[in-house]
Design a protein around this motif. Structure first.
Motif, PDB file in Angstrom:
ATOM      1  N   ASP A   2      -3.724   4.033  -0.961  1.00 42.47           N
ATOM      2  CA  ASP A   2      -2.913   5.226  -0.685  1.00 42.47           C
ATOM      3  C   ASP A   2      -1.663   5.252  -1.557  1.00 42.47           C
ATOM      4  O   ASP A   2      -1.273   6.299  -2.086  1.00 42.47           O
ATOM      5  CB  ASP A   2      -2.524   5.270   0.793  1.00 42.47           C
ATOM      6  CG  ASP A   2      -3.728   5.491   1.694  1.00 42.47           C
ATOM      7  OD1 ASP A   2      -4.740   6.011   1.174  1.00 42.47           O
ATOM      8  OD2 ASP A   2      -3.666   5.149   2.880  1.00 42.47           O
ATOM      9  N   ASN A   3      -1.028   4.083  -1.709  1.00 48.61           N
ATOM     10  CA  ASN A   3       0.166   4.026  -2.557  1.00 48.61           C
ATOM     11  C   ASN A   3      -0.184   4.300  -4.020  1.00 48.61           C
ATOM     12  O   ASN A   3       0.575   4.942  -4.751  1.00 48.61           O
ATOM     13  CB  ASN A   3       0.845   2.665  -2.428  1.00 48.61           C
ATOM     14  CG  ASN A   3       1.437   2.438  -1.045  1.00 48.61           C
ATOM     15  OD1 ASN A   3       1.809   3.393  -0.379  1.00 48.61           O
ATOM     16  ND2 ASN A   3       1.507   1.188  -0.618  1.00 48.61           N
ATOM     17  N   GLU A   5      -2.639   6.185  -5.062  1.00 49.37           N
ATOM     18  CA  GLU A   5      -2.946   7.606  -5.206  1.00 49.37           C
ATOM     19  C   GLU A   5      -1.670   8.434  -5.364  1.00 49.37           C
ATOM     20  O   GLU A   5      -1.635   9.401  -6.134  1.00 49.37           O
ATOM     21  CB  GLU A   5      -3.738   8.089  -3.987  1.00 49.37           C
ATOM     22  CG  GLU A   5      -4.162   9.556  -4.090  1.00 49.37           C
ATOM     23  CD  GLU A   5      -4.972  10.002  -2.892  1.00 49.37           C
ATOM     24  OE1 GLU A   5      -5.472  11.141  -2.899  1.00 49.37           O
ATOM     25  OE2 GLU A   5      -5.107   9.196  -1.946  1.00 49.37           O
ATOM     26  N   LYS A   6      -0.591   8.054  -4.661  1.00 47.72           N
ATOM     27  CA  LYS A   6       0.665   8.796  -4.786  1.00 47.72           C
ATOM     28  C   LYS A   6       1.237   8.693  -6.194  1.00 47.72           C
ATOM     29  O   LYS A   6       1.900   9.615  -6.668  1.00 47.72           O
ATOM     30  CB  LYS A   6       1.684   8.266  -3.774  1.00 47.72           C
ATOM     31  CG  LYS A   6       1.305   8.541  -2.324  1.00 47.72           C
ATOM     32  CD  LYS A   6       2.353   7.984  -1.383  1.00 47.72           C
ATOM     33  CE  LYS A   6       1.975   8.247   0.071  1.00 47.72           C
ATOM     34  NZ  LYS A   6       2.968   7.685   1.020  1.00 47.72           N
ATOM     35  N   GLN A   7       0.991   7.566  -6.871  1.00 51.62           N
ATOM     36  CA  GLN A   7       1.490   7.398  -8.234  1.00 51.62           C
ATOM     37  C   GLN A   7       0.672   8.184  -9.256  1.00 51.62           C
ATOM     38  O   GLN A   7       1.100   8.333 -10.402  1.00 51.62           O
ATOM     39  CB  GLN A   7       1.477   5.909  -8.622  1.00 51.62           C
ATOM     40  CG  GLN A   7       2.314   5.033  -7.714  1.00 51.62           C
ATOM     41  CD  GLN A   7       3.775   5.437  -7.728  1.00 51.62           C
ATOM     42  OE1 GLN A   7       4.316   5.773  -8.775  1.00 51.62           O
ATOM     43  NE2 GLN A   7       4.419   5.397  -6.560  1.00 51.62           N
ATOM     44  N   ILE A   9      -0.311  11.378  -8.836  1.00 53.69           N
ATOM     45  CA  ILE A   9      -0.184  12.800  -8.545  1.00 53.69           C
ATOM     46  C   ILE A   9       0.679  13.461  -9.619  1.00 53.69           C
ATOM     47  O   ILE A   9       1.760  12.991  -9.946  1.00 53.69           O
ATOM     48  CB  ILE A   9       0.428  13.023  -7.147  1.00 53.69           C
ATOM     49  CG1 ILE A   9      -0.503  12.444  -6.067  1.00 53.69           C
ATOM     50  CG2 ILE A   9       0.655  14.507  -6.888  1.00 53.69           C
ATOM     51  CD1 ILE A   9      -1.870  13.080  -6.025  1.00 53.69           C
ATOM     52  N   LEU A  14       0.544  19.049  -8.280  1.00 52.77           N
ATOM     53  CA  LEU A  14       0.500  18.271  -7.035  1.00 52.77           C
ATOM     54  C   LEU A  14      -0.911  17.773  -6.727  1.00 52.77           C
ATOM     55  O   LEU A  14      -1.248  17.522  -5.569  1.00 52.77           O
ATOM     56  CB  LEU A  14       1.047  19.100  -5.862  1.00 52.77           C
ATOM     57  CG  LEU A  14       2.471  19.631  -6.046  1.00 52.77           C
ATOM     58  CD1 LEU A  14       2.886  20.422  -4.823  1.00 52.77           C
ATOM     59  CD2 LEU A  14       3.440  18.509  -6.327  1.00 52.77           C
ATOM     60  N   GLU A 249      10.660  20.034  -2.790  1.00 55.15           N
ATOM     61  CA  GLU A 249      10.305  18.684  -2.336  1.00 55.15           C
ATOM     62  C   GLU A 249      10.150  18.648  -0.811  1.00 55.15           C
ATOM     63  O   GLU A 249       9.210  18.017  -0.288  1.00 55.15           O
ATOM     64  CB  GLU A 249      11.397  17.711  -2.776  1.00 55.15           C
ATOM     65  CG  GLU A 249      11.449  17.510  -4.289  1.00 55.15           C
ATOM     66  CD  GLU A 249      12.585  16.589  -4.694  1.00 55.15           C
ATOM     67  OE1 GLU A 249      12.722  16.316  -5.892  1.00 55.15           O
ATOM     68  OE2 GLU A 249      13.329  16.140  -3.802  1.00 55.15           O
ATOM     69  N   GLN A 253       6.680  17.766   1.251  1.00 53.71           N
ATOM     70  CA  GLN A 253       6.589  16.784   2.336  1.00 53.71           C
ATOM     71  C   GLN A 253       6.069  17.423   3.616  1.00 53.71           C
ATOM     72  O   GLN A 253       5.288  16.817   4.360  1.00 53.71           O
ATOM     73  CB  GLN A 253       7.963  16.165   2.568  1.00 53.71           C
ATOM     74  CG  GLN A 253       8.475  15.343   1.384  1.00 53.71           C
ATOM     75  CD  GLN A 253       9.885  14.838   1.602  1.00 53.71           C
ATOM     76  OE1 GLN A 253      10.495  15.133   2.629  1.00 53.71           O
ATOM     77  NE2 GLN A 253      10.412  14.082   0.637  1.00 53.71           N
ATOM     78  N   GLU A 256       2.335  17.873   3.697  1.00 57.76           N
ATOM     79  CA  GLU A 256       1.567  16.649   3.967  1.00 57.76           C
ATOM     80  C   GLU A 256       1.536  16.297   5.460  1.00 57.76           C
ATOM     81  O   GLU A 256       0.878  15.322   5.846  1.00 57.76           O
ATOM     82  CB  GLU A 256       2.182  15.496   3.182  1.00 57.76           C
ATOM     83  CG  GLU A 256       2.099  15.697   1.669  1.00 57.76           C
ATOM     84  CD  GLU A 256       2.809  14.596   0.902  1.00 57.76           C
ATOM     85  OE1 GLU A 256       2.695  14.564  -0.323  1.00 57.76           O
ATOM     86  OE2 GLU A 256       3.457  13.764   1.564  1.00 57.76           O
TER      87      GLU A 256
END
Length: 371
Positions: A2-3, A5-7, A9, A14, A249, A253, A256
């Motif tokens: 998961d971490n 995948e955030k990097q 994006i 997005l 931003e 958030q 999500e």
């Protein structure tokens, strides 16, 4: 995972980076398509020929605001980040091989009826609530609707608002770039015009030094006035852009948030902020040609002719002889330049030169205030 995948994006779309991935000079990554969209939005007046760029341009990195300068190849001249592309391939393969974990949904409970889950939405008051509040509580006379329908409606509205804000931010970034170009043009035009004014004045003598100083101050005064105005606009657009980025931003958030009720609790105020931040009607715009300072052009041809014609005016010593000579005396009385025989010039006067002319500068504030 998961971490990781955030990097991966993209800060523009997005979504996970799509090939090819380009790396900016500031070491941040973008999809090539997204980089091209940002580049074209920041350079709306860039000349094109047959669909291809004919000159370079610039835009700012959406992550750190670093200015990226491109050559005539545009975003196709940026280096591809093969490492990130390989990581994306490995991530997609790893994600497809593992089954998706089951997600436990936690529904928030009603504050009034602690044993009841929040499962309906009060349309009258614009808040999620529970069935007991509708039957016996404070919302028994209110209009209600299922959470799912309101959730989908407001999520779509928020998504559209975010997309609109991103587009507005790109346009404002383009305006800021144009304002910065206007500042540079004003500085260059001001320096050039002051140089021309000084070159003209250097051809005259010390009697014109004071006039030269005043004219130079006039050019400098309008230059500073215009620069202060444009820089003030730049700061206003920058502050508005920064506020818009923060709202975006926050919106991302909120998007999500998996729980519908929590999402709906935070959406109303956020949508109001987006509506207010989307308006740029209170921000001024610089008129076309505002940076031009050609109205300070000078021409000293007439003054040079007047200076070259300066000469001594001689006095006639024998007035009686002029009366007797008739027409000859009359001609001398009209300003003949011949001195009497054997005589010396006893008095002289200098014809003053015509003062230099320069076009008056219009008020910079009046020519710039246009909304």
């Amino acid at each position: 995972m998961d971490n990781l995948e955030k990097q991966l994006i993209c800060p523009i779309c997005l979504e996970m980076f799509t090939k090819p991935v380009v790396i900016l000079p500031c070491q941040h990554n973008l999809c090539r398509k997204c980089a091209n969209d940002v580049f074209q939005a920041s350079n709306p007046y860039l000349p094109t020929r047959g669909g291809s760029l004919t000159s370079g341009g610039r835009f700012r990195c959406p992550s750190c605001r670093h200015e990226v300068v491109l050559d005539r190849h545009g975003v196709y001249g940026l280096q591809r980040n093969l490492l990130v592309e390989n990581i994306i391939d490995m991530f997609k393969q790893e994600s497809s091989s593992k089954p998706a974990p089951e997600r436990k949904e936690e529904t928030p409970m009603c504050d009034v009826h602690e044993e009841e889950k929040i499962n309906i939405y009060c349309v009258t008051h614009g808040v999620p609530t529970c069935s007991m509040c509708k039957v016996f509580g404070a919302h028994k006379d209110c209009e209600v609707a299922p959470l799912t329908s309101i959730y989908q409606t407001q999520k779509t509205e928020l998504s559209d608002g975010i997309a609109m804000m991103v587009g507005n931010n790109d346009r404002m970034q383009g305006i800021i770039s144009q304002l910065e170009e206007a500042c540079r043009a004003i500085e260059e035009n001001g320096r050039r015009q002051k140089t021309l004014v000084c070159e003209k004045f250097d051809q005259l003598y010390a009697i014109l030094e004071e006039k030269k100083r005043k004219m130079s101050q006039k050019v400098t005064g309008e230059q500073e006035e215009k620069l202060n105005y444009v820089r003030g606009l730049t700061r206003k657009y920058g502050d508005h852009l920064e506020e818009s980025c923060k709202i975006v931003e926050t919106g991302i958030q909120t998007m999500e948030e998996p729980e519908m009720a929590v999402f709906l609790q935070n959406t109303k105020a956020l949508l109001k902020k987006i509506t207010e931040a989307s308006s740029t009607a209170h921000l001024d715009k610089v008129e076309r040609g505002y940076e031009n300072m050609d109205h300070y052009t000078v021409d000293f041809k007439k003054e040079g002719t007047a200076l070259r014609s300066i000469d001594f005016i001689q006095d006639d010593e024998d007035e009686d002889e002029e009366d007797e000579d008739g027409e000859a005396g009359t001609e001398q009385g009209e300003g003949a330049q011949t001195a009497p025989a054997g005589g010396a010039v006893t008095a002289a006067s200098v014809q003053p030169g015509i003062p230099p002319q320069i076009s008056p500068a219009p008020s910079a504030a009046k020519s710039a205030a246009s909304t």
